[in-house]
Motif scaffolding. Structure first.
Motif, PDB file in Angstrom:
ATOM      1  N   ARG A  20      44.992  44.933  46.597  1.00 31.43           N
ATOM      2  CA  ARG A  20      45.940  45.504  47.544  1.00 31.43           C
ATOM      3  C   ARG A  20      47.054  44.506  47.836  1.00 31.43           C
ATOM      4  O   ARG A  20      46.854  43.307  47.694  1.00 31.43           O
ATOM      5  CB  ARG A  20      45.220  45.841  48.848  1.00 31.43           C
ATOM      6  CG  ARG A  20      44.480  47.170  48.804  1.00 31.43           C
ATOM      7  CD  ARG A  20      43.991  47.562  50.177  1.00 31.43           C
ATOM      8  NE  ARG A  20      42.952  46.672  50.682  1.00 31.43           N
ATOM      9  CZ  ARG A  20      43.093  45.865  51.717  1.00 31.43           C
ATOM     10  NH1 ARG A  20      44.226  45.806  52.382  1.00 31.43           N
ATOM     11  NH2 ARG A  20      42.094  45.105  52.107  1.00 31.43           N
ATOM     12  N   PRO A  21      48.209  45.033  48.279  1.00 28.94           N
ATOM     13  CA  PRO A  21      49.271  44.113  48.664  1.00 28.94           C
ATOM     14  C   PRO A  21      48.766  43.140  49.724  1.00 28.94           C
ATOM     15  O   PRO A  21      47.940  43.506  50.549  1.00 28.94           O
ATOM     16  CB  PRO A  21      50.332  45.042  49.264  1.00 28.94           C
ATOM     17  CG  PRO A  21      50.055  46.381  48.693  1.00 28.94           C
ATOM     18  CD  PRO A  21      48.587  46.444  48.440  1.00 28.94           C
ATOM     19  N   ASN A  22      49.222  41.906  49.632  1.00 34.27           N
ATOM     20  CA  ASN A  22      48.941  40.919  50.673  1.00 34.27           C
ATOM     21  C   ASN A  22      47.562  40.254  50.626  1.00 34.27           C
ATOM     22  O   ASN A  22      47.212  39.491  51.511  1.00 34.27           O
ATOM     23  CB  ASN A  22      49.130  41.541  52.058  1.00 34.27           C
ATOM     24  CG  ASN A  22      50.072  40.711  52.893  1.00 34.27           C
ATOM     25  OD1 ASN A  22      50.902  39.982  52.340  1.00 34.27           O
ATOM     26  ND2 ASN A  22      49.937  40.785  54.195  1.00 34.27           N
ATOM     27  N   VAL A  23      46.753  40.543  49.598  1.00 33.51           N
ATOM     28  CA  VAL A  23      45.426  39.909  49.529  1.00 33.51           C
ATOM     29  C   VAL A  23      45.511  38.455  49.081  1.00 33.51           C
ATOM     30  O   VAL A  23      44.552  37.703  49.232  1.00 33.51           O
ATOM     31  CB  VAL A  23      44.445  40.644  48.593  1.00 33.51           C
ATOM     32  CG1 VAL A  23      44.105  42.016  49.114  1.00 33.51           C
ATOM     33  CG2 VAL A  23      44.983  40.731  47.182  1.00 33.51           C
ATOM     34  N   CYS A 159      36.673  32.315  47.734  1.00 31.62           N
ATOM     35  CA  CYS A 159      37.769  31.363  47.519  1.00 31.62           C
ATOM     36  C   CYS A 159      38.749  31.354  48.677  1.00 31.62           C
ATOM     37  O   CYS A 159      38.808  32.285  49.475  1.00 31.62           O
ATOM     38  CB  CYS A 159      38.581  31.753  46.278  1.00 31.62           C
ATOM     39  SG  CYS A 159      37.642  31.747  44.751  1.00 31.62           S
ATOM     40  N   SER A 160      39.525  30.284  48.715  1.00 35.83           N
ATOM     41  CA  SER A 160      40.724  30.275  49.532  1.00 35.83           C
ATOM     42  C   SER A 160      41.889  29.909  48.618  1.00 35.83           C
ATOM     43  O   SER A 160      41.996  28.774  48.161  1.00 35.83           O
ATOM     44  CB  SER A 160      40.618  29.256  50.673  1.00 35.83           C
ATOM     45  OG  SER A 160      41.892  29.120  51.268  1.00 35.83           O
ATOM     46  N   ALA A 161      42.720  30.901  48.363  1.00 38.81           N
ATOM     47  CA  ALA A 161      43.884  30.646  47.512  1.00 38.81           C
ATOM     48  C   ALA A 161      44.820  29.676  48.210  1.00 38.81           C
ATOM     49  O   ALA A 161      45.575  28.964  47.569  1.00 38.81           O
ATOM     50  CB  ALA A 161      44.609  31.957  47.210  1.00 38.81           C
TER      51      ALA A 161
HETATM   52  P1  GDP Z   1      49.977  39.253  47.358  1.00 38.83           P
HETATM   53  O1  GDP Z   1      50.768  40.376  47.948  1.00 38.83           O
HETATM   54  O2  GDP Z   1      48.601  39.706  46.996  1.00 38.83           O
HETATM   55  O3  GDP Z   1      50.664  38.554  46.231  1.00 38.83           O
HETATM   56  O4  GDP Z   1      49.779  38.197  48.571  1.00 38.83           O
HETATM   57  P2  GDP Z   1      50.496  36.784  48.810  1.00 38.83           P
HETATM   58  O5  GDP Z   1      50.004  35.792  47.818  1.00 38.83           O
HETATM   59  O6  GDP Z   1      51.961  36.974  48.938  1.00 38.83           O
HETATM   60  O7  GDP Z   1      49.848  36.347  50.218  1.00 38.83           O
HETATM   61  C1  GDP Z   1      50.022  37.114  51.384  1.00 38.83           C
HETATM   62  C2  GDP Z   1      49.803  36.241  52.612  1.00 38.83           C
HETATM   63  O8  GDP Z   1      48.434  35.803  52.695  1.00 38.83           O
HETATM   64  C3  GDP Z   1      50.627  34.958  52.605  1.00 38.83           C
HETATM   65  O9  GDP Z   1      51.082  34.740  53.921  1.00 38.83           O
HETATM   66  C4  GDP Z   1      49.642  33.880  52.185  1.00 38.83           C
HETATM   67  O10 GDP Z   1      49.956  32.612  52.680  1.00 38.83           O
HETATM   68  C5  GDP Z   1      48.339  34.395  52.784  1.00 38.83           C
HETATM   69  N1  GDP Z   1      47.148  33.945  52.026  1.00 38.83           N
HETATM   70  C6  GDP Z   1      46.920  34.126  50.714  1.00 38.83           C
HETATM   71  N2  GDP Z   1      45.718  33.603  50.344  1.00 38.83           N
HETATM   72  C7  GDP Z   1      45.172  33.084  51.462  1.00 38.83           C
HETATM   73  C8  GDP Z   1      43.914  32.401  51.748  1.00 38.83           C
HETATM   74  O11 GDP Z   1      43.042  32.186  50.904  1.00 38.83           O
HETATM   75  N3  GDP Z   1      43.728  32.007  53.046  1.00 38.83           N
HETATM   76  C9  GDP Z   1      44.633  32.237  54.021  1.00 38.83           C
HETATM   77  N4  GDP Z   1      44.351  31.797  55.245  1.00 38.83           N
HETATM   78  N5  GDP Z   1      45.813  32.885  53.785  1.00 38.83           N
HETATM   79  C10 GDP Z   1      46.086  33.292  52.537  1.00 38.83           C
END
Ligand code: GDP
Ligand code: MG
Length: 312
Positions: A20-23, A159-161
């Motif tokens: 999903r978006p934002n994951v 994980c924590s990306a």
């Molecule tokens: P995408 O839409 O799946 O590509 O999501 P993004 O990579 O743009 O991340 C969306 C938001 O989630 C950003 O504000 C990131 O900093 C935050 N985020 C992504 N991964 C993590 C994580 O493992 N831990 C935390 N705390 N925040 C994360």
């Protein structure tokens, strides 16, 4: 530097990041590749174009395909995003399904799990944002997702990306399931995106970061000209970039430009600094804002901006 010969069972191939978006797909790509190649944002749906990031290790080369999140399409651009994600599944050797560990599974997750069940690629699951789950809630969060994934045999990784926890183990696990093959790209290459597209994404990222009021979907950036300017007099050699930010409404143009041009200046400065890192040299950036009503629904405009239709 002399490169050592590749091991006999070297592995390589393509991995689609689905979710999903934002994951955190783009964040994970950047974390794994160790370079800023994907645009990330607290606002959902910032990844418009498919990006291939390349992770080269001594034993494997993993080409990560960052896709826009799968979601319910609301208009033409939305449909293109979903098509693009589906098309990505058809072209890869493995799927990485990202889920948000700190939130209970939702209907969107079930939708994606079902979509992936219908195909035969190896799937591994990343329960991302695990850093946001309090220690005493982790067993519960884990169980909720195991239930969602019941009767699949997909390995689950926590994980924590953002801080990289669990990521080295993830790389090993992905590599182990890749087919044997040679390196497909030079070891030092981290992305296959043309620099111009990355530049446009950097500008768009700054726009999203500084203008919270507006929907991200209504902003597009086109790079009009990139020119190398030789050193002249006191001015050092630099790269000149001319770019246009397209918006749908006059009111959005006003917000982007700001009082006395202050907003556009802030956006331009932020983008310029990022671009300098990208191309590793001084950049001169000139930004324009243009109103193109309804650009999202015009196939020709979408094509010109690089959101080409994908065959599924
Ligand atoms: P995408 O839409 O799946 O590509 O999501 P993004 O990579 O743009 O991340 C969306 C938001 O989630 C950003 O504000 C990131 O900093 C935050 N985020 C992504 N991964 C993590 C994580 O493992 N831990 C935390 N705390 N925040 C994360
Ligand atoms: Mg993204």
């Amino acid at each position: 530097m002399q490169s050592s010969p590749l091991p006999e069972n070297h592995r390589s191939g393509f991995i689609a990041l689905i979710g999903r978006p934002n994951v955190g797909k783009s964040t994970l790509v950047n974390q794994l590749v160790g370079d800023k190649v994907a645009i990330t944002s607290p606002v959902a749906q910032t990844t418009r174009n498919r990006l291939r990031a390349i992770l080269t290790t001594p034993t494997a080369q993993l080409i990560l395909v960052d896709t826009p999140g799968i979601h319910k399409p609301h208009h033409l651009l939305g449909e293109r995003l979903v098509q693009s994600a589906r098309a990505a599944i058809g072209e890869v050797d493995q799927v990485l399904l990202l889920l948000e560990g700190h939130q209970p599974p939702g209907r969107g997750d079930a939708f994606i799990v079902n979509l992936l069940r219908q195909q035969r690629l190896p799937v591994q699951v990343v329960l991302n944002k695990w850093d946001l789950v309090p220690v005493d809630r982790k067993p519960e969060a884990d169980a909720a997702y195991r239930a969602l994934l019941a009767d699949t045999e997909w390995p689950v990784h926590h994980c924590s990306a953002l801080d990289g926890a669990g990521c080295p183990e993830l790389v090993s696990a992905i590599s182990a399931l890749m087919p044997e093959g040679p390196r497909l790209y030079p070891a030092e290459m981290v992305s296959d995106q043309p620099e111009r597209l990355l530049m446009a994404e950097l500008i768009r990222e700054q726009v999203l970061m500084h203008t919270r009021e507006e929907v991200p979907h209504s902003v597009a950036v086109s790079i009009n000209r990139v020119e190398e300017m030789p050193a002249r007099g006191k001015n050092k050699a630099r790269t000149a970039v001319l770019a246009t930010v397209l918006v749908e409404r006059k009111s959005q143009k006003g917000i982007l430009i700001g009082k006395g041009g202050a907003m556009l200046k802030t956006i331009g400065q932020g983008a310029r600094l990022q671009m300098q890192t990208l191309i590793d040299g001084p950049v001169y950036l000139e930004l324009f804002v243009k109103v193109v009503p309804d650009w999202r629904s015009k196939p020709q405009r979408l094509a010109e901006l690089g959101y080409a239709e994908e065959r599924v």
